[in-house]
Design a protein around this motif. Structure first.
Motif, PDB file in Angstrom:
ATOM      1  N   GLU A   8      15.238  15.067 -12.007  1.00  0.00           N
ATOM      2  CA  GLU A   8      15.809  14.140 -11.022  1.00  0.00           C
ATOM      3  C   GLU A   8      15.637  14.671  -9.607  1.00  0.00           C
ATOM      4  OE1 GLU A   8      19.932  11.666 -10.085  1.00  0.00           O
ATOM      5  OE2 GLU A   8      19.802  12.958 -11.847  1.00  0.00           O
ATOM      6  N   GLU A   9      15.765  15.965  -9.408  1.00  0.00           N
ATOM      7  CA  GLU A   9      15.603  16.552  -8.083  1.00  0.00           C
ATOM      8  C   GLU A   9      14.190  16.341  -7.563  1.00  0.00           C
ATOM      9  OE1 GLU A   9      15.725  20.966  -5.990  1.00  0.00           O
ATOM     10  OE2 GLU A   9      16.781  20.643  -7.865  1.00  0.00           O
ATOM     11  N   THR A  10      13.218  16.492  -8.456  1.00  0.00           N
ATOM     12  CA  THR A  10      11.816  16.270  -8.069  1.00  0.00           C
ATOM     13  C   THR A  10      11.572  14.799  -7.760  1.00  0.00           C
ATOM     14  OG1 THR A  10      11.126  18.105  -9.484  1.00  0.00           O
ATOM     15  CG2 THR A  10       9.420  16.545  -8.792  1.00  0.00           C
ATOM     16  N   ILE A  11      12.167  13.948  -8.593  1.00  0.00           N
ATOM     17  CA  ILE A  11      12.020  12.500  -8.362  1.00  0.00           C
ATOM     18  C   ILE A  11      12.567  12.116  -7.001  1.00  0.00           C
ATOM     19  CG2 ILE A  11      12.797  10.215  -9.122  1.00  0.00           C
ATOM     20  CD1 ILE A  11      12.825  11.349 -11.998  1.00  0.00           C
ATOM     21  N   SER A  55      11.292   9.952  -1.748  1.00  0.00           N
ATOM     22  CA  SER A  55      11.928   9.821  -0.440  1.00  0.00           C
ATOM     23  C   SER A  55      10.961   9.179   0.541  1.00  0.00           C
ATOM     24  CB  SER A  55      12.344  11.204   0.080  1.00  0.00           C
ATOM     25  OG  SER A  55      12.710  11.121   1.446  1.00  0.00           O
ATOM     26  N   PRO A  56      11.307   8.025   1.147  1.00  0.00           N
ATOM     27  CA  PRO A  56      10.404   7.357   2.083  1.00  0.00           C
ATOM     28  C   PRO A  56       9.941   8.263   3.219  1.00  0.00           C
ATOM     29  CG  PRO A  56      12.209   5.902   1.518  1.00  0.00           C
ATOM     30  CD  PRO A  56      12.541   7.243   0.928  1.00  0.00           C
ATOM     31  N   ALA A  57      10.854   9.127   3.691  1.00  0.00           N
ATOM     32  CA  ALA A  57      10.507  10.014   4.795  1.00  0.00           C
ATOM     33  C   ALA A  57       9.407  10.998   4.403  1.00  0.00           C
ATOM     34  CB  ALA A  57      11.737  10.776   5.265  1.00  0.00           C
ATOM     35  N   GLU A  58       9.321  11.299   3.104  1.00  0.00           N
ATOM     36  CA  GLU A  58       8.294  12.226   2.622  1.00  0.00           C
ATOM     37  C   GLU A  58       6.942  11.540   2.433  1.00  0.00           C
ATOM     38  OE1 GLU A  58       8.476  15.606   1.911  1.00  0.00           O
ATOM     39  OE2 GLU A  58      10.370  15.476   2.998  1.00  0.00           O
ATOM     40  N   ALA A  77       0.832  -1.203   0.000  1.00  0.00           N
ATOM     41  CA  ALA A  77       0.000   0.000   0.000  1.00  0.00           C
ATOM     42  C   ALA A  77       0.868   1.254   0.000  1.00  0.00           C
ATOM     43  CB  ALA A  77      -0.932  -0.004   1.203  1.00  0.00           C
ATOM     44  N   LEU A  78       1.271   1.726   1.188  1.00  0.00           N
ATOM     45  CA  LEU A  78       2.082   2.935   1.308  1.00  0.00           C
ATOM     46  C   LEU A  78       3.130   2.750   2.396  1.00  0.00           C
ATOM     47  CD1 LEU A  78      -0.625   5.761   1.213  1.00  0.00           C
ATOM     48  CD2 LEU A  78       1.043   5.232  -0.583  1.00  0.00           C
ATOM     49  N   PRO A  79       4.177   3.537   2.358  1.00  0.00           N
ATOM     50  CA  PRO A  79       5.161   3.481   3.445  1.00  0.00           C
ATOM     51  C   PRO A  79       4.572   4.013   4.749  1.00  0.00           C
ATOM     52  CG  PRO A  79       6.101   4.517   1.498  1.00  0.00           C
ATOM     53  CD  PRO A  79       4.629   4.436   1.271  1.00  0.00           C
ATOM     54  N   MET A  80       5.113   3.554   5.846  1.00  0.00           N
ATOM     55  CA  MET A  80       4.725   4.005   7.182  1.00  0.00           C
ATOM     56  C   MET A  80       5.886   3.709   8.113  1.00  0.00           C
ATOM     57  SD  MET A  80       2.183   0.837   8.235  1.00  0.00           S
ATOM     58  CE  MET A  80       1.936   1.420   9.903  1.00  0.00           C
ATOM     59  N   THR A  81       5.820   4.225   9.315  1.00  0.00           N
ATOM     60  CA  THR A  81       6.835   3.820  10.287  1.00  0.00           C
ATOM     61  C   THR A  81       6.322   2.618  11.067  1.00  0.00           C
ATOM     62  OG1 THR A  81       6.056   5.178  12.129  1.00  0.00           O
ATOM     63  CG2 THR A  81       7.558   6.227  10.550  1.00  0.00           C
ATOM     64  N   THR A 127       1.309  13.774   6.313  1.00  0.00           N
ATOM     65  CA  THR A 127       0.100  14.318   5.721  1.00  0.00           C
ATOM     66  C   THR A 127       0.465  15.558   4.902  1.00  0.00           C
ATOM     67  OG1 THR A 127      -1.183  13.564   7.609  1.00  0.00           O
ATOM     68  CG2 THR A 127      -2.230  15.194   6.184  1.00  0.00           C
ATOM     69  N   HIS A 128       0.734  15.368   3.642  1.00  0.00           N
ATOM     70  CA  HIS A 128       1.009  16.467   2.721  1.00  0.00           C
ATOM     71  C   HIS A 128       1.074  15.925   1.302  1.00  0.00           C
ATOM     72  CE1 HIS A 128       5.638  16.038   2.133  1.00  0.00           C
ATOM     73  NE2 HIS A 128       5.105  14.883   2.399  1.00  0.00           N
ATOM     74  N   ILE A 129       1.208  16.799   0.320  1.00  0.00           N
ATOM     75  CA  ILE A 129       1.405  16.382  -1.063  1.00  0.00           C
ATOM     76  C   ILE A 129       2.875  16.544  -1.378  1.00  0.00           C
ATOM     77  CG2 ILE A 129       0.835  16.859  -3.476  1.00  0.00           C
ATOM     78  CD1 ILE A 129      -1.851  17.906  -2.518  1.00  0.00           C
ATOM     79  N   VAL A 130       3.536  15.439  -1.632  1.00  0.00           N
ATOM     80  CA  VAL A 130       4.983  15.464  -1.827  1.00  0.00           C
ATOM     81  C   VAL A 130       5.348  16.267  -3.064  1.00  0.00           C
ATOM     82  CG1 VAL A 130       7.056  14.045  -2.107  1.00  0.00           C
ATOM     83  CG2 VAL A 130       5.135  13.184  -0.766  1.00  0.00           C
ATOM     84  N   GLY A 131       6.318  17.190  -2.879  1.00  0.00           N
ATOM     85  CA  GLY A 131       6.836  17.947  -4.016  1.00  0.00           C
ATOM     86  C   GLY A 131       6.012  19.178  -4.373  1.00  0.00           C
TER      87      GLY A 131
END
Length: 465
Positions: A445-448, A453-456, A190-194, A460-464
């Motif tokens: 590449e910078e955006t990718i 990034s797993p930490a991102e 599904a998605l990354p989590m801690t 709760t946000h929209i990455v990038g």
């Protein structure tokens, strides 16, 4: 073996002269010879506590001679202290709405009181099981009141054990807060989590269970002592009712209250259904948590293997080196037992007729068993599983890296269809999402780097953006 002859309305019986039990107990042992569970001793001891309080009250009201009352009080204390446990062998599953259990306690206390007064067992002119020990009482007010008291005491223990489990889960939440792993829905990536987030979710579920179970005590506190047979109070006095309630409060240290409508308490068992329902809810959460741990511990090489459970015992008589998740398995089985007990309690409570429920012995057995099993299993779960479990950081990283879950973060940038196409291509080619994005120059590449990034991906946000 020496015998004494005792008589009841059905006739006579020889009773082993060594036992404190009498003819009613013997008949119950014969009638309910199931070779199964005997009456829960916690219930027996709360009945004895009521007998003690009744003797103290009737002595104060001058309805019972002081010497008889004092002997009954002393004998009741011996039952409470467990000195006469061997006298209570009647099956937990009995007809008569608990009359056999109440009579068992009455007879044991009466015969021990007779002995304390220097008499011979069976000399009921000295202390009578009904005329003296059961004075101003009926099974129908003693039994449900004793069950409520026993349940409250066990609820307090269970609530404390749940609080300790909640704390242990919170410790793991903090300990694993920096370990990023793969989250799964329907067993699929599904998605990354801690790892800490998963234990935080477990902690919240247990917190709700602890609070619900703690609060239900309030509705168990009302008792119907003094209501006697059907709640009308025949053969008891108002002074007895009020004095008994005060004494029970003092002797137990619990906020016991006199019911303003004893007939309700005598015939309706819905509070036990409510209590059991909360134990069922707790069991559902424990079942879910224990099964999650088993699944994440699976392997060690052929499964998920992200959690390492404490090794408790060898797991196979034929497969060398195999170690099973025995503690979560035990918790799961206890949970299933509690859930099945809830069904029995629900059905038994619904089968009350008119002014009494004849199936309270089944309700008592199932409810007290559920409370005891949950309390003990939760303590073991905390101490032998949760406190010492570890995360396999390498396996967490490996599983996350091999997944395609980062494609979800592409949706705000590329749209669902394009992100789905990239995910499909990565799966078919064996390449990573990053490799596909770079090869096709879909994003800078910078955006990718930022998007993937797993930490991102765990906030709760929209990455990038």
């Amino acid at each position: 073996m020496n015998y004494r002859l005792e008589q009841d309305l059905l006739g006579e019986k020889n009773i082993d002269d060594q036992t404190y039990s009498g003819i009613n107990t013997v008949r119950a042992l014969e009638n309910f010879d199931l070779n199964s569970k005997t009456v829960n001793l916690k219930l027996v001891k709360e009945i004895a506590l009521i007998k003690k309080a009744a003797a103290m009250t009737n002595k104060s009201l001058k309805l019972l001679e002081a010497d008889k009352a004092d002997a009954i009080i002393k004998a009741s204390e011996e039952v409470i202290d467990g000195k006469l446990d061997d006298e209570f062998k009647i099956s937990a599953f009995q007809g008569g709405a608990g009359t056999s259990t109440n009579m068992n306690v009455n007879e044991v206390i009466a015969n021990r009181a007779i002995e304390l007064l220097g008499g011979i067992k069976g000399d009921y002119d000295l202390v009578h099981p009904l005329n003296h020990v059961n004075m101003s009482q009926s099974t129908n007010d003693v039994y449900p009141s004793a069950l409520r008291i026993a349940a409250i005491k066990l609820i307090r223990k269970l609530s404390n054990s749940l609080s300790n489990l909640q704390e242990a889960l919170q410790i793991k939440e903090n300990e694993f807060s920096n370990i990023i792993k793969l989250g799964r829905t329907q067993l699929m990536d599904a998605l990354p989590m801690t790892a800490g987030q998963s234990f935080g979710a477990y902690s919240k579920a247990i917190e709700r269970d602890r609070w619900r179970i703690y609060k239900v005590e309030e509705r168990l506190r009302q008792i119907n002592l003094g209501g006697t047979a059907i709640g009308t109070g025949l053969n008891a006095t108002n002074k007895y009712v009020f004095m008994m309630t005060d004494l029970i409060q003092s002797l137990t240290g619990l906020g016991i209250a006199r019911s303003d409508y004893p007939m309700d308490i005598t015939q309706n068992c819905d509070i036990f259904v409510e209590t059991s329902g909360l134990l069922k809810s707790c069991s559902v959460n424990l079942l879910k948590i224990s099964n999650d741990l088993r699944l994440l511990n699976s392997g060690p090489r052929g499964g998920i293997g992200e959690i390492i459970l404490p090794k408790m015992q060898a797991g196979s008589t034929i497969m060398p080196g195999k170690v099973n998740p025995v503690i979560p398995e035990m918790v799961a089985q206890v949970s299933l037992r509690v859930i099945s007990n809830d069904t029995a309690i629900t059905m038994a409570s619904s089968m009350g007729q008119l002014e009494l429920n004849a199936f309270t012995p089944l309700i008592a057995e199932c409810l007290l068993e559920s409370l005891e099993l949950l309390d003990k299993s939760i303590i073991i779960f905390k101490e032998k599983c949760i406190e010492d479990l570890e995360m396999n950081k390498d396996r967490c990283s490996e599983n996350l890296e091999n997944s395609l879950v980062s494609a979800t973060a592409l949706v705000p940038h590329l749209g669902y269809d394009k992100a789905s196409s990239i995910s499909k291509k990565a799966l078919e080619t064996g390449k990573t999402i990053r490799e596909i994005l770079l090869e096709e120059q879909i994003l800078p590449e910078e955006t990718i780097d930022k998007i993937l990034s797993p930490a991102e991906l765990i906030r709760t946000h929209i990455v990038g953006k």
